[in-house]
Write a protein that holds these residues in place. Structure first.
Motif, PDB file in Angstrom:
ATOM      1  N   MET A   1     -38.043  55.749  42.004  1.00  0.00           N
ATOM      2  CA  MET A   1     -36.727  55.114  42.072  1.00  0.00           C
ATOM      3  C   MET A   1     -36.337  54.615  40.683  1.00  0.00           C
ATOM      4  O   MET A   1     -37.071  53.881  40.043  1.00  0.00           O
ATOM      5  N   LEU A   2     -35.155  55.034  40.177  1.00  0.00           N
ATOM      6  CA  LEU A   2     -34.714  54.651  38.846  1.00  0.00           C
ATOM      7  C   LEU A   2     -34.165  53.232  38.851  1.00  0.00           C
ATOM      8  O   LEU A   2     -33.480  52.821  39.797  1.00  0.00           O
ATOM      9  N   GLU A   3     -34.497  52.485  37.801  1.00  0.00           N
ATOM     10  CA  GLU A   3     -33.966  51.142  37.687  1.00  0.00           C
ATOM     11  C   GLU A   3     -32.532  51.189  37.160  1.00  0.00           C
ATOM     12  O   GLU A   3     -32.184  52.016  36.325  1.00  0.00           O
ATOM     13  N   GLU A   4     -31.683  50.290  37.676  1.00  0.00           N
ATOM     14  CA  GLU A   4     -30.323  50.203  37.183  1.00  0.00           C
ATOM     15  C   GLU A   4     -30.333  49.598  35.776  1.00  0.00           C
ATOM     16  O   GLU A   4     -31.117  48.706  35.483  1.00  0.00           O
ATOM     17  N   PRO A   5     -29.465  50.138  34.888  1.00  0.00           N
ATOM     18  CA  PRO A   5     -29.433  49.587  33.542  1.00  0.00           C
ATOM     19  C   PRO A   5     -28.999  48.125  33.552  1.00  0.00           C
ATOM     20  O   PRO A   5     -28.183  47.710  34.363  1.00  0.00           O
ATOM     21  N   GLU A   6     -29.572  47.354  32.648  1.00  0.00           N
ATOM     22  CA  GLU A   6     -29.226  45.936  32.571  1.00  0.00           C
ATOM     23  C   GLU A   6     -27.805  45.775  32.051  1.00  0.00           C
ATOM     24  O   GLU A   6     -27.390  46.434  31.101  1.00  0.00           O
ATOM     25  N   VAL A   7     -27.029  44.901  32.699  1.00  0.00           N
ATOM     26  CA  VAL A   7     -25.637  44.694  32.334  1.00  0.00           C
ATOM     27  C   VAL A   7     -25.558  43.748  31.140  1.00  0.00           C
ATOM     28  O   VAL A   7     -26.189  42.691  31.137  1.00  0.00           O
ATOM     29  N   ASP A   8     -24.790  44.128  30.133  1.00  0.00           N
ATOM     30  CA  ASP A   8     -24.544  43.261  28.990  1.00  0.00           C
ATOM     31  C   ASP A   8     -23.346  42.387  29.346  1.00  0.00           C
ATOM     32  O   ASP A   8     -22.183  42.807  29.227  1.00  0.00           O
ATOM     33  N   LEU A   9     -23.619  41.164  29.793  1.00  0.00           N
ATOM     34  CA  LEU A   9     -22.558  40.305  30.315  1.00  0.00           C
ATOM     35  C   LEU A   9     -21.491  39.956  29.278  1.00  0.00           C
ATOM     36  O   LEU A   9     -20.295  39.975  29.598  1.00  0.00           O
ATOM     37  N   PRO A  10     -21.834  39.616  28.022  1.00  0.00           N
ATOM     38  CA  PRO A  10     -20.775  39.321  27.049  1.00  0.00           C
ATOM     39  C   PRO A  10     -19.833  40.500  26.826  1.00  0.00           C
ATOM     40  O   PRO A  10     -18.609  40.321  26.743  1.00  0.00           O
ATOM     41  N   THR A  11     -20.393  41.731  26.731  1.00  0.00           N
ATOM     42  CA  THR A  11     -19.535  42.900  26.525  1.00  0.00           C
ATOM     43  C   THR A  11     -18.686  43.166  27.763  1.00  0.00           C
ATOM     44  O   THR A  11     -17.492  43.481  27.659  1.00  0.00           O
ATOM     45  N   LEU A  12     -19.283  43.055  28.950  1.00  0.00           N
ATOM     46  CA  LEU A  12     -18.528  43.232  30.188  1.00  0.00           C
ATOM     47  C   LEU A  12     -17.368  42.244  30.251  1.00  0.00           C
ATOM     48  O   LEU A  12     -16.235  42.601  30.581  1.00  0.00           O
ATOM     49  N   GLY A  13     -17.652  40.987  29.925  1.00  0.00           N
ATOM     50  CA  GLY A  13     -16.588  39.975  29.946  1.00  0.00           C
ATOM     51  C   GLY A  13     -15.461  40.307  28.984  1.00  0.00           C
ATOM     52  O   GLY A  13     -14.277  40.156  29.310  1.00  0.00           O
ATOM     53  N   ARG A  14     -15.812  40.748  27.749  1.00  0.00           N
ATOM     54  CA  ARG A  14     -14.778  41.115  26.777  1.00  0.00           C
ATOM     55  C   ARG A  14     -13.942  42.295  27.286  1.00  0.00           C
ATOM     56  O   ARG A  14     -12.723  42.329  27.078  1.00  0.00           O
ATOM     57  N   ARG A  15     -14.560  43.243  27.975  1.00  0.00           N
ATOM     58  CA  ARG A  15     -13.818  44.410  28.470  1.00  0.00           C
ATOM     59  C   ARG A  15     -12.871  44.003  29.607  1.00  0.00           C
ATOM     60  O   ARG A  15     -11.759  44.518  29.711  1.00  0.00           O
ATOM     61  N   VAL A  16     -13.338  43.081  30.470  1.00  0.00           N
ATOM     62  CA  VAL A  16     -12.457  42.587  31.536  1.00  0.00           C
ATOM     63  C   VAL A  16     -11.253  41.873  30.926  1.00  0.00           C
ATOM     64  O   VAL A  16     -10.101  42.099  31.327  1.00  0.00           O
ATOM     65  N   ARG A  17     -11.491  40.996  29.952  1.00  0.00           N
ATOM     66  CA  ARG A  17     -10.391  40.257  29.310  1.00  0.00           C
ATOM     67  C   ARG A  17      -9.426  41.206  28.622  1.00  0.00           C
ATOM     68  O   ARG A  17      -8.206  41.045  28.703  1.00  0.00           O
ATOM     69  N   HIS A  18      -9.994  42.211  27.903  1.00  0.00           N
ATOM     70  CA  HIS A  18      -9.159  43.173  27.200  1.00  0.00           C
ATOM     71  C   HIS A  18      -8.273  43.938  28.191  1.00  0.00           C
ATOM     72  O   HIS A  18      -7.057  44.105  27.952  1.00  0.00           O
ATOM     73  N   ALA A  19      -8.859  44.387  29.278  1.00  0.00           N
ATOM     74  CA  ALA A  19      -8.083  45.133  30.282  1.00  0.00           C
ATOM     75  C   ALA A  19      -7.019  44.233  30.914  1.00  0.00           C
ATOM     76  O   ALA A  19      -5.891  44.681  31.194  1.00  0.00           O
ATOM     77  N   ARG A  20      -7.349  42.972  31.169  1.00  0.00           N
ATOM     78  CA  ARG A  20      -6.373  42.043  31.752  1.00  0.00           C
ATOM     79  C   ARG A  20      -5.204  41.817  30.802  1.00  0.00           C
ATOM     80  O   ARG A  20      -4.021  41.836  31.223  1.00  0.00           O
ATOM     81  N   GLN A  21      -5.500  41.616  29.523  1.00  0.00           N
ATOM     82  CA  GLN A  21      -4.428  41.399  28.556  1.00  0.00           C
ATOM     83  C   GLN A  21      -3.580  42.652  28.378  1.00  0.00           C
ATOM     84  O   GLN A  21      -2.356  42.562  28.200  1.00  0.00           O
ATOM     85  N   GLN A  22      -4.223  43.829  28.422  1.00  0.00           N
ATOM     86  CA  GLN A  22      -3.476  45.082  28.329  1.00  0.00           C
ATOM     87  C   GLN A  22      -2.541  45.259  29.517  1.00  0.00           C
ATOM     88  O   GLN A  22      -1.452  45.829  29.393  1.00  0.00           O
ATOM     89  N   ALA A  23      -2.947  44.738  30.676  1.00  0.00           N
ATOM     90  CA  ALA A  23      -2.110  44.831  31.894  1.00  0.00           C
ATOM     91  C   ALA A  23      -1.034  43.755  31.923  1.00  0.00           C
ATOM     92  O   ALA A  23      -0.204  43.734  32.847  1.00  0.00           O
ATOM     93  N   GLY A  24      -1.052  42.856  30.963  1.00  0.00           N
ATOM     94  CA  GLY A  24      -0.046  41.805  30.887  1.00  0.00           C
ATOM     95  C   GLY A  24      -0.214  40.701  31.901  1.00  0.00           C
ATOM     96  O   GLY A  24       0.771  40.041  32.283  1.00  0.00           O
ATOM     97  N   LEU A  25      -1.446  40.468  32.334  1.00  0.00           N
ATOM     98  CA  LEU A  25      -1.715  39.456  33.348  1.00  0.00           C
ATOM     99  C   LEU A  25      -2.401  38.246  32.740  1.00  0.00           C
ATOM    100  O   LEU A  25      -3.207  38.374  31.814  1.00  0.00           O
ATOM    101  N   THR A  26      -2.062  37.061  33.282  1.00  0.00           N
ATOM    102  CA  THR A  26      -2.795  35.860  32.906  1.00  0.00           C
ATOM    103  C   THR A  26      -4.036  35.763  33.784  1.00  0.00           C
ATOM    104  O   THR A  26      -4.185  36.503  34.776  1.00  0.00           O
ATOM    105  N   LEU A  27      -4.914  34.838  33.433  1.00  0.00           N
ATOM    106  CA  LEU A  27      -6.119  34.626  34.236  1.00  0.00           C
ATOM    107  C   LEU A  27      -5.748  34.199  35.651  1.00  0.00           C
ATOM    108  O   LEU A  27      -6.353  34.649  36.636  1.00  0.00           O
TER     109      LEU A  27
END
Length: 485
Positions: A1-27
């Motif tokens: 059984m393959l292990e799932e790759p470890e999530v880089d939380l800071p990078t994930l958070g930056r990508r979520v924020r970037h996508a939200r700002q690109q969509a023109g949405l506030t938090l």
């Protein structure tokens, strides 16, 4: 059984924020759409919380991207990459140890400022990695200091002047410096001496500058002259040393303090008078200098190199060599060919097995003074060598001069002669053909690693010293002294 790759939380958070700002949405807008509290999404965007896959899928749908887009390992923009790099750099122990505040990479911080800060952190990290990977910094610093010492004939006029003034003040005009004399020097510089049983092992002495006390062990470790330890410690204060700014500065201060101590044990005027008279009689000997001032052979040999060129017009070389041939200390201004590495460092190199500093260990009486001529590629050198026993083993202390200056020394009549063509491997590093033929395919030695040659330079203002132990020691003894009063 393959292990799932470890999530880089800071990078994930930056990508979520970037996508939200690109969509023109506030938090708050996004929080309302996914039916979650804005504080939860804020923690996700700041890399402090890992979202469940169901929530991440919902967020991705509302932002018009895929989950795979949000989980990509690279930052979504150059700005985001800089923010991540700054956060990571400021989280390192090296930065925390500086005690500086953390810079928050908010929207008001210009891209150029982030570029500069990240660049500085990357350079600091690069230098720290080089320093931790090898002792190269120490070797280069040692080589640079040796070149400076050679340029001044290993003679420090300002230290001689200071030591002479102190010797005059305590009325030490000739002969050995007694324990009473050391106490007088200590008092003259405004300190008191205290012997203790609990000195931290990483130190030879500790000075309490607040109360002007110097703490020493009851029994000196490693066979060191207790007078030398006190005088070396006092040297730092007499020479007004401040906290070293790096390893090179630490090394310079150590050399100066050692010089100061030797100049008090063997003051310049009486030492030079003794040596000039011995030269006139063609009977110079390190042994006699040692006995006249009641110091170790090594201390006398060091002091001789301080004075020989400046006052006797003699070019010299000095070595402290282990029984395995490793050079621990070395100095020369007589063009002798020491082995060196690519940085120019001598310490840690193996000296030729035919040199006097190696041959002395093969004498039937290795502790008798050994005299030898050695023919080298650039001339013939004469050496006087003595083995000193220490807690770390036997070491050869070697002082030598070119052939044309041997007429001033005792031991010049020796018939011992050797020839060295090092660094030519055929001299002594390549085994004889007959031995090699017999054993080269049948030998597997287990080498004893010289760990001190591989170790990183210990961190701290004073390398290798545990600051916590030192402060706890001073706390403990300041309480004891107060109770006594």
């Amino acid at each position: 059984m393959l292990e799932e790759p470890e999530v880089d939380l800071p990078t994930l958070g930056r990508r979520v924020r970037h996508a939200r700002q690109q969509a023109g949405l506030t938090l708050a807008d996004l929080a309302a759409r996914v039916e979650r509290a804005p504080s939860l999404l804020s923690q996700i965007e700041n890399g402090r919380r890992e979202p469940r896959l169901a929530l991440l899928s919902h967020v991705a749908r509302e932002l018009g991207v895929t989950v795979a887009d949000l989980m990509r390992p690279e930052a979504p923009s150059r700005r985001a990459a800089l923010e991540l790099a700054l956060d990571q750099a400021q989280a390192r122990p090296q930065y925390a140890a500086l005690g500086l505040p953390r810079v928050r990479a908010g929207a008001k911080v210009p891209d150029e400022a982030l570029e500069a800060l990240v660049g500085l952190h990357e350079e600091l990290q690069r230098r720290a990695e080089i320093r931790a990977a090898t002792p190269e910094e120490a070797r280069r610093a040692n080589a640079a200091l040796r070149h400076k010492m050679r340029a001044r004939h290993n003679y420090f006029a300002h230290i001689e002047s200071l030591a002479s003034a102190i010797s005059a003040a305590v009325e030490h005009t000739a002969g050995p410096l007694t324990e009473r004399g050391v106490a007088a020097v200590t008092a003259h510089l405004g300190f008191t001496l205290h012997r203790v049983t609990d000195l931290p092992r990483s130190t030879r002495s500790i000075s309490d500058l607040r109360n002007r006390r110097i703490y020493l062990p009851v029994e000196v470790r490693g066979g060191h002259d207790p007078r030398l330890i006190v005088l070396q410690t006092l040297g730092h204060f007499a020479l007004e040393h401040s906290d070293p700014t790096g390893y090179a500065d630490f090394l310079r201060q150590r050399v100066e303090a050692n010089y100061f101590a030797a100049a008090l044990l063997m003051p310049e005027r009486p030492a030079v008078e003794f040596l000039v008279a011995a030269k006139a009689e063609r009977s110079l000997a390190i042994d006699d200098l040692r006995d006249t001032f009641a110091v170790s052979y090594e201390t006398a040999a060091h002091r001789f190199t301080n004075l020989a060129t400046e006052h006797l017009e003699l070019p010299v070389h000095f070595m402290r060599v282990g029984e395995d041939g490793v050079i621990y200390k070395a100095y020369e201004n007589d063009r002798v060919t020491f082995p060196t590495d690519v940085t120019g460092a001598i310490e840690g190199q193996i000296v030729c097995r035919y040199w006097a500093s190696r041959q002395v260990f093969h004498n039937p009486d290795r502790y008798a003074t050994h005299y030898q001529y050695t023919d080298m590629g650039r001339g013939t050198y004469w050496c006087t060598t003595h083995v000193e026993r220490t807690a770390d083993g036997d070491f050869a202390i070697d002082v030598g001069v070119p052939f044309e200056h041997v007429r001033w020394f005792q031991g010049r009549e020796t018939t011992l002669r050797a020839r060295s063509s090092c660094p030519d491997p055929a001299c002594c590093r390549r085994p004889p053909a007959e031995l090699a033929d017999r054993w080269s395919t049948h030998a597997w030695p287990s080498a004893r690693a010289h760990s001190h040659l591989l170790a990183a330079i210990p961190p701290g203002t004073f390398p290798g010293v545990d600051d916590t132990e030192v402060y706890e020691f001073l706390d403990r003894h300041s309480v004891t002294e107060a109770q006594v009063r």
